[in-house]
Design an enzyme around this catalytic site. Sequence first.
Site, mmCIF file in Angstrom:
data_model
loop_
_atom_site.group_PDB
_atom_site.id
_atom_site.type_symbol
_atom_site.label_atom_id
_atom_site.label_comp_id
_atom_site.label_asym_id
_atom_site.label_seq_id
_atom_site.Cartn_x
_atom_site.Cartn_y
_atom_site.Cartn_z
ATOM 1 N N HIS A 273 -19.120 -4.107 6.719
ATOM 2 C CA HIS A 273 -19.341 -3.191 5.598
ATOM 3 C C HIS A 273 -20.798 -2.756 5.530
ATOM 4 O O HIS A 273 -21.150 -1.863 4.767
ATOM 5 C CB HIS A 273 -18.948 -3.860 4.282
ATOM 6 C CG HIS A 273 -17.499 -4.239 4.245
ATOM 7 N ND1 HIS A 273 -16.508 -3.290 4.225
ATOM 8 C CD2 HIS A 273 -16.875 -5.438 4.269
ATOM 9 C CE1 HIS A 273 -15.334 -3.906 4.209
ATOM 10 N NE2 HIS A 273 -15.532 -5.197 4.253
ATOM 11 N N TRP B 215 0.809 -1.219 0.000
ATOM 12 C CA TRP B 215 0.000 0.000 0.000
ATOM 13 C C TRP B 215 0.849 1.279 0.000
ATOM 14 O O TRP B 215 0.373 2.354 0.318
ATOM 15 C CB TRP B 215 -0.985 -0.020 1.167
ATOM 16 C CG TRP B 215 -2.141 -0.957 0.890
ATOM 17 C CD1 TRP B 215 -2.456 -1.525 -0.311
ATOM 18 C CD2 TRP B 215 -3.125 -1.443 1.810
ATOM 19 N NE1 TRP B 215 -3.570 -2.335 -0.189
ATOM 20 C CE2 TRP B 215 -3.993 -2.305 1.105
ATOM 21 C CE3 TRP B 215 -3.353 -1.235 3.181
ATOM 22 C CZ2 TRP B 215 -5.088 -2.948 1.712
ATOM 23 C CZ3 TRP B 215 -4.432 -1.878 3.786
ATOM 24 C CH2 TRP B 215 -5.292 -2.719 3.064
HETATM 25 N N1 GLN Z 1 -6.544 -3.590 12.601
HETATM 26 C C1 GLN Z 1 -7.146 -2.955 11.477
HETATM 27 C C2 GLN Z 1 -8.486 -2.364 11.882
HETATM 28 O O1 GLN Z 1 -9.137 -2.935 12.665
HETATM 29 C C3 GLN Z 1 -7.348 -3.904 10.333
HETATM 30 C C4 GLN Z 1 -7.936 -3.237 9.124
HETATM 31 C C5 GLN Z 1 -7.932 -4.065 7.857
HETATM 32 O O2 GLN Z 1 -7.790 -5.263 7.910
HETATM 33 N N2 GLN Z 1 -8.138 -3.462 6.731
HETATM 34 O O3 GLN Z 1 -8.907 -1.340 11.401
#
Ligand code: GLN
Length: 757
Positions: A698, A565
């Site tokens: 989500h 990323w």
């Molecule tokens: N530890 C991160 C969170 O809880 C994990 C996020 C992710 O997997 N995209 O936000």
Amino acid sequence: MVTTHNLGFPRIGERRELKFALEGFWRGELDEAALRETGAKLRAGNWRDQQPLTLAPVGDFSLYDQVLDMSATLGNLPDRAGKAGENALDRYFRIARGRSPADDNCCGVHAGEMTKWFDTNYHYIVPEFDANTRFALEPTRLLEQLAEAKAEGVNAKPVIIGPVTYLWLGKSKDDTDRLSLLDDLLPVYGELLQLLADSGAEWVQIDEPILVTELGGEWRHAMNLAYHNLKASPVKLLLTTYFGQLRENLQLACELPVAGLHLDAINARDEVARVTDWLPGHKVLSLGVIDGRNIWKTDLQATLGWLEPVHQKLRERLWLAPSCSLLHVPVDLDNETTMDPEIRSWLAFARQKLEELQVLAMALAEGRKSVADGLKSNADAILSRRRSTRVTDPQVRNEVAAITPELGQRKSDYKHRSAIQASHLKLPQYPTTTIGSFPQTKDIRQTRLKYRKGELGPEEYQARVRDEIRHCIQEQEKLGLDVLVHGEAERNDMVEYFGEQLEGYVFSRLGWVQSYGSRCVKPPILFGDISRPKAMTVEWIRYAQSLTNKPLKGMLTGPVTILNWSFVRDDQPRKDTCLQLALAIREEVLDLEQAGVNIIQIDEAALREGLPLRQSDWQSYLDWAIEAFRITANGVKDETQIHTHMCYSEFNDIIEAIARMDADVITIETSRSDMELLDAFKGFQYPNDIGPGVYDIHSPNVPGTDHIISLMNKAAERIPAERLWINPDCGLKTRSWDEVMPALRGMVAAARELREA
Ligand code: GLN
Ligand code: ZN
């Protein structure tokens, strides 16, 4: 003259104008005319930027996604978009974003599925097919934009996705073979090309990036069929490939009956000679010589070194372009007024990349002398980067060189250490936990922003974050969760947070890149050897642990995700960069352990995302990626429990690698797959603990206890119950406390019932 062109320009706008217009439109604050005007302005600006090119792309602009645009052009929006003849924009956004029942006066519309565009972080809307799919040309968007370009005096080259890649990108909703639709699809492409020719286009860029992937015989056959069918078209086709090498498709790509071929000479530099040999003498070869996926300046002299002989050979048959669409880089480096000037001098964003292209073209056409100044300043920047002491840190180099396999090896095997952990942690059956983040309220975002701007002093900031952590711990205790987290209130983003504290990173102010629709990301820029000047998370996590007697899980982002990323350096293999990150995060792991944190989670959300385009290259990527994770995680004592987390992924074909990570617990996103994702773990007899997500974070929906129990029962059919954890799918940061509390209450209740059963 050497012909120059571009495959696509960022459309979001240098200040994300399109994002704000779209979101204003969706909120009802902007009308359609105003949104369309923003689009037209952005296009006009982009063409102005591309003025020096011989040919500029048209149709690369999109209000949401270029694949969805193509679906609309081919008359292939799903039926739920509404009837043809209804407002076109409305139909388009129904599929782009879906619509809730309340906003649709009826029953709601679900959005098209979204998936990654090849190996980029851009996401497209997947075309849908079934036995009833029929195509019908809807050329308005392209023709209007072509007319607009002509009016601006642009030498326009329309850009479309080719028919075979279009079918390949889509999904069949029944068992219809996608390739059986080709016969119906080709006449529509034929019509479109005719119309574009009638409107004055001489060349059309037709993208077939699947030529850099492993294609079955039927797909290769379809390529042949398609382009022989389109041969009669009155425009010249530039068959365009990018993101990789052609390899076994090289001959096919060279021989298809088109007027030109574009090759990504950044990723397939070693194929230039063969393509030059194979390509029939009447065809144009467009070489992508500027990296469209990264933000580094091109070494122009080095490029000319290999390009000049190619030009000697091909003369006017050689065209120059960036390797792929510039969609994947930010717009303009000149906006980065606050960036460290030395590092900024090594970079090029979209506008700067086009300038580089001009210098190369001039150097070929008129000789290097004609652009001596441009070449000199480029060479200075390249040299400054190569020599900079900020890029190379001898100590880091020594540490990487000293890596041994033992570094990635736990002291004992899983069976042994899990017994030790059980006696220490004393967790119940079906332990409950969360993935790390808790709701990020407006308040906490404001706090971080004010601190960043200097409006809040460090003590005040620390006090406020501590308040948030305390609140988060209290709520988790009230809920009765078994393993608590601190909630990540201090983090803006799971990669940026670490990047900001590591040596070797810089940040842009406006370096936005479209991720999907109106969403953008601002990847941090990894420019040098990575080291960790001081602990990054320990203070917050130790504070959180001090507030509770329950075990607290420390939270880190893993090296592979940080790598995938970020914009990463191109002067060494990705593997080397990843190992440096691994050593830095390993130190953080050991510091947390030292601070009395017994459970540590290392997120690898983007592990699967980094897989190469061709399956034959997977193993080497997985080998170093898993090694990097193991180095990060496995220096701890047997007592310390390592967790990892992965977002929604297909696990079947990488399960062996997942098992090699040897995390004591892996939490994964599964709730929408109805636990079917666990089949991969079952089939492999995956040995360690698993927390399959039971709460789809989500969605605003709150799952009931019964639903969670039924999901866990399905999980227990696949994985022995004593190795199951109960947790949400992912972090809770985008949800509100109102949604999160009842959902977690249901989760804890489900765990209790399951234990009693
Ligand atoms: N530890 C991160 C969170 O809880 C994990 C996020 C992710 O997997 N995209 O936000
Ligand atoms: Zn996740």
